[in-house]
Scaffold this motif. Sequence first.
Motif, PDB file in Angstrom:
ATOM      1  N   ARG A 344       0.837  -1.207   0.000  1.00 51.63           N
ATOM      2  CA  ARG A 344       0.000   0.000   0.000  1.00 51.63           C
ATOM      3  C   ARG A 344       0.869   1.254   0.000  1.00 51.63           C
ATOM      4  O   ARG A 344       0.521   2.268  -0.613  1.00 51.63           O
ATOM      5  N   LYS A 345       2.005   1.190   0.664  1.00 56.52           N
ATOM      6  CA  LYS A 345       2.914   2.336   0.738  1.00 56.52           C
ATOM      7  C   LYS A 345       3.408   2.746  -0.648  1.00 56.52           C
ATOM      8  O   LYS A 345       3.638   3.944  -0.903  1.00 56.52           O
ATOM      9  N   HIS A 346       3.577   1.769  -1.542  1.00 55.66           N
ATOM     10  CA  HIS A 346       4.131   2.048  -2.873  1.00 55.66           C
ATOM     11  C   HIS A 346       3.068   1.976  -3.965  1.00 55.66           C
ATOM     12  O   HIS A 346       3.397   1.929  -5.144  1.00 55.66           O
ATOM     13  N   ARG A 347       1.799   1.957  -3.570  1.00 56.52           N
ATOM     14  CA  ARG A 347       0.740   1.736  -4.555  1.00 56.52           C
ATOM     15  C   ARG A 347       0.655   2.858  -5.586  1.00 56.52           C
ATOM     16  O   ARG A 347       0.431   2.605  -6.770  1.00 56.52           O
ATOM     17  N   ASP A 348       0.855   4.102  -5.177  1.00 55.19           N
ATOM     18  CA  ASP A 348       0.804   5.213  -6.134  1.00 55.19           C
ATOM     19  C   ASP A 348       1.925   5.097  -7.157  1.00 55.19           C
ATOM     20  O   ASP A 348       1.715   5.320  -8.362  1.00 55.19           O
ATOM     21  N   ALA A 349       3.116   4.737  -6.692  1.00 54.38           N
ATOM     22  CA  ALA A 349       4.236   4.553  -7.620  1.00 54.38           C
ATOM     23  C   ALA A 349       3.976   3.375  -8.547  1.00 54.38           C
ATOM     24  O   ALA A 349       4.323   3.412  -9.733  1.00 54.38           O
ATOM     25  N   GLY A 350       3.345   2.338  -8.015  1.00 53.00           N
ATOM     26  CA  GLY A 350       3.000   1.187  -8.844  1.00 53.00           C
ATOM     27  C   GLY A 350       2.011   1.555  -9.928  1.00 53.00           C
ATOM     28  O   GLY A 350       2.143   1.136 -11.083  1.00 53.00           O
ATOM     29  N   LEU A 351       1.010   2.344  -9.564  1.00 51.44           N
ATOM     30  CA  LEU A 351       0.023   2.771 -10.549  1.00 51.44           C
ATOM     31  C   LEU A 351       0.675   3.632 -11.626  1.00 51.44           C
ATOM     32  O   LEU A 351       0.369   3.494 -12.817  1.00 51.44           O
ATOM     33  N   THR A 352       1.588   4.508 -11.238  1.00 55.11           N
ATOM     34  CA  THR A 352       2.303   5.333 -12.209  1.00 55.11           C
ATOM     35  C   THR A 352       3.047   4.461 -13.213  1.00 55.11           C
ATOM     36  O   THR A 352       3.032   4.725 -14.426  1.00 55.11           O
ATOM     37  N   ALA A 353       3.687   3.399 -12.715  1.00 59.62           N
ATOM     38  CA  ALA A 353       4.404   2.483 -13.615  1.00 59.62           C
ATOM     39  C   ALA A 353       3.441   1.766 -14.550  1.00 59.62           C
ATOM     40  O   ALA A 353       3.710   1.624 -15.750  1.00 59.62           O
TER      41      ALA A 353
END
Length: 404
Positions: A344-353
């Motif tokens: 969840r902490k990296h979910r925004d970065a994951g979505l960007t990728a």
Amino acid sequence: MPDSNDLGRRVRELRSWRGLSMRTTADLAGLSYGYLGKLERGEKPVNSRQVLEALALALRVAPDELAGSAPDAAGHVPPESHDAANALANLLSDWWVGEVPDAPGRPLPEVLSELMAFHESRNSTGPWGAGDYPAQVAKLTPLIRDLLAVAADPAAGREALAPLLTAYHVAGSIAARLRIPGMPSMAADRMRQVADKLDDPVWQAVALWGRAHFISSTSRPRQYELAVSVADSAPPDRLETRGMANLTAALAAAAQGQEDVAETHLAEAAAIADRIEAEVSPWPAGIMQFGRTNTAIFRVSIGVELGQGARVTEIASAVRPETISSGRQASFWTDYGRGLMESRKHRDAGLTALLKAEKLAPEQVHRNVFVREAVSDALASARRDAGGRELRGFAWRMGVAPTG
């Protein structure tokens, strides 16, 4: 719009159809009873090939039957993809190497020039062409037909054979992306026919790698065995084949949860890549794209497969995606993104990728079962957190929507 938990629902339906209890299915698949229950209820995603294929084996179906067909936002699979693929499948099944299709051929120099332009476009590093499968197949089908016509000519046919082998590989690769049963293995068989006519150890090794590459995901042990055989026996004239065979073996091992074995093959591939001058080798006609970049991309994919999650960030930082085709760039951003989405902490970065991947190859990303699972799982959190406009838009384009 379909339920966001399509995969869990299909598992539940197939389990019921087989007359299996949840406990028995979990035991057969090597999963915990609690995890399977959460998976069926849509509370946990399927995030690895190992889990997907274990479930498919337990339920005695092909993994694709669990993954299903990815619909568009209107709720159906675009017909142009099926129409184009069917035309190519018919060509592969109806005509063997050495037979002349019932259509007038074109001069070989013209065909080879067009094929080279096709490969260059498909393997361009620019943001176009990746995943446009109907357009690619529309160009590829007549090229294969023309090459078959020339290949049957005793005088000039040999010059057409190696290009024909690369065209067959592209056919198998597209079929695998579209999840068309049987067609990748048919393409591999046609590659073997061409290699037999060439009677050249270098091209025979390429054909054997194609067989390993396209083997069904229900046969990971066999895939590993075939890939290792090529890695050990391919002629040293072209290190690319040995390198790609090691990458195929690494992925097959990772899909079986064999981390140490996968790491061994990744290390071997990396050592071979260091002996090749280019970051991405253009041989043979861009179908392998072996080199340091592709090896690093495989390392990210395998890290995600092995459950390393956000830890793949360190690995991904060494990747130079701009040096490889937009399709492989999309694969990199896809796997990197879904790995980050697990936290969840990296979910925004994951979505960007994932959005970067979608821009490069939308159909390729929308059909990826693990992306769909990651997005479905993230949607539940987005509902709770009252956020996620970009996530919802992405999910809509994929044909995924939250329930409730």
